[in-house]
Design a protein around this motif. Structure first.
Motif, PDB file in Angstrom:
ATOM      1  N   THR A  92       0.620  -1.103  -0.087  1.00  0.00           N
ATOM      2  CA  THR A  92       0.041  -0.039   0.154  1.00  0.00           C
ATOM      3  C   THR A  92       0.891   1.161   0.046  1.00  0.00           C
ATOM      4  O   THR A  92       1.794   1.388   0.970  1.00  0.00           O
ATOM      5  CB  THR A  92      -0.833   0.140   1.358  1.00  0.00           C
ATOM      6  N   VAL A  93       0.785   2.209  -0.860  1.00  0.00           N
ATOM      7  CA  VAL A  93       1.694   3.238  -1.201  1.00  0.00           C
ATOM      8  C   VAL A  93       0.766   4.567  -0.890  1.00  0.00           C
ATOM      9  O   VAL A  93      -0.526   4.692  -1.417  1.00  0.00           O
ATOM     10  CB  VAL A  93       2.309   3.521  -2.411  1.00  0.00           C
ATOM     11  N   ARG A  94       1.311   5.400   0.126  1.00  0.00           N
ATOM     12  CA  ARG A  94       0.667   6.612   0.532  1.00  0.00           C
ATOM     13  C   ARG A  94       1.582   7.793   0.153  1.00  0.00           C
ATOM     14  O   ARG A  94       2.603   7.800   0.836  1.00  0.00           O
ATOM     15  CB  ARG A  94       0.353   6.590   1.928  1.00  0.00           C
ATOM     16  N   TYR A  95       1.235   8.717  -0.746  1.00  0.00           N
ATOM     17  CA  TYR A  95       2.069   9.729  -1.029  1.00  0.00           C
ATOM     18  C   TYR A  95       1.471  10.910  -0.110  1.00  0.00           C
ATOM     19  O   TYR A  95       0.407  11.132  -0.153  1.00  0.00           O
ATOM     20  CB  TYR A  95       2.078   9.990  -2.463  1.00  0.00           C
ATOM     21  N   GLU A  96       2.375  11.432   0.745  1.00  0.00           N
ATOM     22  CA  GLU A  96       2.075  12.183   1.998  1.00  0.00           C
ATOM     23  C   GLU A  96       2.621  13.437   1.667  1.00  0.00           C
ATOM     24  O   GLU A  96       3.904  13.619   1.989  1.00  0.00           O
ATOM     25  CB  GLU A  96       2.432  11.739   3.202  1.00  0.00           C
ATOM     26  N   PRO A  97       2.052  14.849   1.501  1.00  0.00           N
ATOM     27  CA  PRO A  97       2.600  16.028   1.304  1.00  0.00           C
ATOM     28  C   PRO A  97       3.186  16.480   2.658  1.00  0.00           C
ATOM     29  O   PRO A  97       4.203  17.250   2.516  1.00  0.00           O
ATOM     30  CB  PRO A  97       1.481  16.841   0.962  1.00  0.00           C
ATOM     31  N   GLY A  98       2.739  15.948   3.771  1.00  0.00           N
ATOM     32  CA  GLY A  98       3.371  16.277   5.085  1.00  0.00           C
ATOM     33  C   GLY A  98       4.603  15.850   5.327  1.00  0.00           C
ATOM     34  O   GLY A  98       5.376  16.401   6.153  1.00  0.00           O
ATOM     35  N   ALA A  99       5.196  14.528   4.454  1.00  0.00           N
ATOM     36  CA  ALA A  99       6.555  14.217   4.640  1.00  0.00           C
ATOM     37  C   ALA A  99       7.653  15.152   4.205  1.00  0.00           C
ATOM     38  O   ALA A  99       8.796  15.113   4.457  1.00  0.00           O
ATOM     39  CB  ALA A  99       6.408  12.995   4.217  1.00  0.00           C
ATOM     40  N   TYR A 100       7.386  16.031   3.259  1.00  0.00           N
ATOM     41  CA  TYR A 100       8.224  17.146   2.635  1.00  0.00           C
ATOM     42  C   TYR A 100       8.585  18.250   3.729  1.00  0.00           C
ATOM     43  O   TYR A 100       7.734  18.801   4.492  1.00  0.00           O
ATOM     44  CB  TYR A 100       7.523  17.937   1.476  1.00  0.00           C
TER      45      TYR A 100
END
Length: 179
Positions: A92-100
């Motif tokens: 399951t892949v989650r692209y998270e803007p908050g990780a930048y």
């Protein structure tokens, strides 16, 4: 009868691979990987596969270089696109803007939201946050200089993802693709 077995959880932290320098006027989020970065990402994926560290969940920053790093890692793990391949199930892949540009507490908050049944999580993020998160999880095992580009740090612990905290997941292995 209650199941009293302790489940080991693995958190793999990966600093994105080497990116091209930012051109004047280019948003930092849009920097692509360099040729070396692409090769290092694939090598990191191959290393994960050889060490049976295929993730159940991937949490990835939305920056171009982290998305390209994940794609290269997926190709290296499976020899196929990140949608899945012959060597294992699709994570399951989650692209998270908050990780930048995230602080370690923000990265930890993302990890804590991982599927409770996941045994292995891969976090693809940026420095200094990802290095500081590694040091938070294992204050005695973290390198003073932090993670290099395309460096993998494998943490293991027995706490459920929401309970993960300071000194709760020692480093059991580390790898840099170009070593």
């Amino acid at each position: 009868m209650t199941d009293t077995r302790v489940q080991t959880r693995t958190l793999v932290l990966l600093r994105h691979a080497k990116a091209e320098p930012g051109a004047e006027g280019t948003d930092d989020n849009d920097r692509p990987l360099s040729a070396r970065g692409e090769a290092d990402a694939a090598a990191a994926g191959a290393w994960l596969a050889r060490h049976d560290l295929l993730p159940d969940v991937v949490i990835c920053s939305t920056a171009r270089r982290t998305r390209q790093t994940w794609h290269g890692v997926a190709m290296g793990m499976t020899g196929a696109p990140p949608e899945g391949g012959p060597t294992g199930p699709r994570p399951t892949v989650r692209y998270e803007p908050g990780a930048y540009d995230a602080h370690p507490e923000e990265l930890l908050a993302l990890v804590r939201t991982a599927d409770p049944s996941a045994r292995s999580v891969l976090l693809v993020a940026h420095n200094p946050g990802v290095s500081l998160l590694s040091a938070y999880l294992d204050p005695d095992g973290a390198a003073d200089e932090g993670l290099r580009t395309a460096e993998l740090v494998v943490h293991r612990g027995t706490l459920a993802w929401p309970e993960l905290g300071r000194a709760a997941a020692p480093i059991v292995e580390r790898h840099t693709a170009r070593d």
